[in-house]
Design a protein around this motif. Sequence first.
Motif, PDB file in Angstrom:
ATOM      1  N   ARG A  81      -3.700  21.131 -14.404  1.00 27.43           N
ATOM      2  CA  ARG A  81      -2.502  21.029 -15.245  1.00 27.43           C
ATOM      3  C   ARG A  81      -1.689  19.775 -14.963  1.00 27.43           C
ATOM      4  O   ARG A  81      -1.125  19.178 -15.881  1.00 27.43           O
ATOM      5  N   ILE A  82      -1.603  19.356 -13.709  1.00 24.55           N
ATOM      6  CA  ILE A  82      -0.829  18.152 -13.389  1.00 24.55           C
ATOM      7  C   ILE A  82      -1.555  16.916 -13.922  1.00 24.55           C
ATOM      8  O   ILE A  82      -0.921  15.996 -14.425  1.00 24.55           O
ATOM      9  N   TYR A  83      -2.867  16.917 -13.832  1.00 29.65           N
ATOM     10  CA  TYR A  83      -3.659  15.839 -14.431  1.00 29.65           C
ATOM     11  C   TYR A  83      -3.372  15.771 -15.932  1.00 29.65           C
ATOM     12  O   TYR A  83      -3.111  14.703 -16.478  1.00 29.65           O
ATOM     13  N   GLU A  84      -3.462  16.917 -16.609  1.00 32.54           N
ATOM     14  CA  GLU A  84      -3.239  16.965 -18.057  1.00 32.54           C
ATOM     15  C   GLU A  84      -1.828  16.512 -18.410  1.00 32.54           C
ATOM     16  O   GLU A  84      -1.627  15.795 -19.396  1.00 32.54           O
ATOM     17  N   ALA A  85      -0.839  16.900 -17.604  1.00 29.93           N
ATOM     18  CA  ALA A  85       0.547  16.486 -17.852  1.00 29.93           C
ATOM     19  C   ALA A  85       0.679  14.970 -17.716  1.00 29.93           C
ATOM     20  O   ALA A  85       1.350  14.322 -18.534  1.00 29.93           O
ATOM     21  N   ALA A  86       0.034  14.397 -16.699  1.00 24.69           N
ATOM     22  CA  ALA A  86       0.091  12.945 -16.495  1.00 24.69           C
ATOM     23  C   ALA A  86      -0.577  12.217 -17.656  1.00 24.69           C
ATOM     24  O   ALA A  86      -0.035  11.235 -18.180  1.00 24.69           O
ATOM     25  N   LEU A  87      -1.736  12.689 -18.069  1.00 23.41           N
ATOM     26  CA  LEU A  87      -2.449  12.047 -19.171  1.00 23.41           C
ATOM     27  C   LEU A  87      -1.643  12.137 -20.471  1.00 23.41           C
ATOM     28  O   LEU A  87      -1.495  11.144 -21.190  1.00 23.41           O
ATOM     29  N   THR A  88      -1.083  13.303 -20.750  1.00 26.90           N
ATOM     30  CA  THR A  88      -0.272  13.483 -21.960  1.00 26.90           C
ATOM     31  C   THR A  88       0.953  12.581 -21.931  1.00 26.90           C
ATOM     32  O   THR A  88       1.276  11.920 -22.932  1.00 26.90           O
ATOM     33  N   ALA A  89       1.639  12.521 -20.779  1.00 30.63           N
ATOM     34  CA  ALA A  89       2.832  11.681 -20.664  1.00 30.63           C
ATOM     35  C   ALA A  89       2.480  10.211 -20.861  1.00 30.63           C
ATOM     36  O   ALA A  89       3.218   9.466 -21.528  1.00 30.63           O
ATOM     37  N   CYS A  90       1.363   9.785 -20.317  1.00 27.50           N
ATOM     38  CA  CYS A  90       0.960   8.384 -20.463  1.00 27.50           C
ATOM     39  C   CYS A  90       0.611   8.055 -21.909  1.00 27.50           C
ATOM     40  O   CYS A  90       0.979   6.990 -22.415  1.00 27.50           O
ATOM     41  N   PHE A  91      -0.081   8.965 -22.594  1.00 24.09           N
ATOM     42  CA  PHE A  91      -0.362   8.750 -24.014  1.00 24.09           C
ATOM     43  C   PHE A  91       0.929   8.726 -24.826  1.00 24.09           C
ATOM     44  O   PHE A  91       1.091   7.906 -25.727  1.00 24.09           O
ATOM     45  N   ASP A  92       1.853   9.639 -24.503  1.00 28.04           N
ATOM     46  CA  ASP A  92       3.128   9.672 -25.221  1.00 28.04           C
ATOM     47  C   ASP A  92       3.915   8.386 -25.009  1.00 28.04           C
ATOM     48  O   ASP A  92       4.527   7.859 -25.952  1.00 28.04           O
ATOM     49  N   ALA A  93       3.913   7.864 -23.792  1.00 25.69           N
ATOM     50  CA  ALA A  93       4.609   6.599 -23.527  1.00 25.69           C
ATOM     51  C   ALA A  93       3.899   5.448 -24.225  1.00 25.69           C
ATOM     52  O   ALA A  93       4.547   4.572 -24.810  1.00 25.69           O
ATOM     53  N   TYR A  94       2.594   5.449 -24.191  1.00 24.49           N
ATOM     54  CA  TYR A  94       1.816   4.402 -24.853  1.00 24.49           C
ATOM     55  C   TYR A  94       2.130   4.352 -26.348  1.00 24.49           C
ATOM     56  O   TYR A  94       2.233   3.292 -26.938  1.00 24.49           O
ATOM     57  N   ASN A  95       2.302   5.535 -26.936  1.00 25.17           N
ATOM     58  CA  ASN A  95       2.587   5.634 -28.368  1.00 25.17           C
ATOM     59  C   ASN A  95       4.075   5.565 -28.691  1.00 25.17           C
ATOM     60  O   ASN A  95       4.466   5.744 -29.852  1.00 25.17           O
ATOM     61  N   GLY A  96       4.917   5.322 -27.681  1.00 26.10           N
ATOM     62  CA  GLY A  96       6.347   5.137 -27.903  1.00 26.10           C
ATOM     63  C   GLY A  96       7.154   6.405 -28.088  1.00 26.10           C
ATOM     64  O   GLY A  96       8.307   6.357 -28.494  1.00 26.10           O
ATOM     65  N   ARG A  97       6.576   7.563 -27.771  1.00 27.03           N
ATOM     66  CA  ARG A  97       7.295   8.828 -27.951  1.00 27.03           C
ATOM     67  C   ARG A  97       8.209   9.154 -26.769  1.00 27.03           C
ATOM     68  O   ARG A  97       9.161   9.905 -26.932  1.00 27.03           O
ATOM     69  N   ILE A  98       7.886   8.636 -25.594  1.00 27.73           N
ATOM     70  CA  ILE A  98       8.733   8.832 -24.421  1.00 27.73           C
ATOM     71  C   ILE A  98       8.817   7.498 -23.682  1.00 27.73           C
ATOM     72  O   ILE A  98       7.971   6.618 -23.878  1.00 27.73           O
ATOM     73  N   PRO A  99       9.817   7.323 -22.826  1.00 30.71           N
ATOM     74  CA  PRO A  99       9.915   6.063 -22.075  1.00 30.71           C
ATOM     75  C   PRO A  99       8.795   5.935 -21.040  1.00 30.71           C
ATOM     76  O   PRO A  99       8.285   6.930 -20.524  1.00 30.71           O
ATOM     77  N   ALA A 100       8.437   4.697 -20.745  1.00 33.91           N
ATOM     78  CA  ALA A 100       7.411   4.434 -19.724  1.00 33.91           C
ATOM     79  C   ALA A 100       7.829   5.018 -18.379  1.00 33.91           C
ATOM     80  O   ALA A 100       6.985   5.449 -17.601  1.00 33.91           O
TER      81      ALA A 100
END
Length: 100
Positions: free
Chosen positions: A42-61
Amino acid sequence: MSSGTFSSPLFVRRAAHIVQEIASPADAIDFLNEWPEDGRDRIYEAALTACFDAYNGRIPASAARKTFFRFGEQVAILEDATSAMQWLAACMSGSGKAQV
């Protein structure tokens, strides 16, 4: 689409003598995509999701960096930035020519 960069890079151990700099969500995504499937939780999945979201501009880096940092802590791959920089400097100090 904007990848942004982290305010300061993270350094992770890929192997016994290999340290990789993670300076952006894109770097983190590349690293996480190579992570062994049996180590993906789950922590891996959370990190991957957060990184994709930041990459796509949905959340801050910065949010992606924090989540990736937590993943790195859990799997014990984080390297101290000072040690990593000294290692990098030592590798870059040579001329690149073989010494005979």
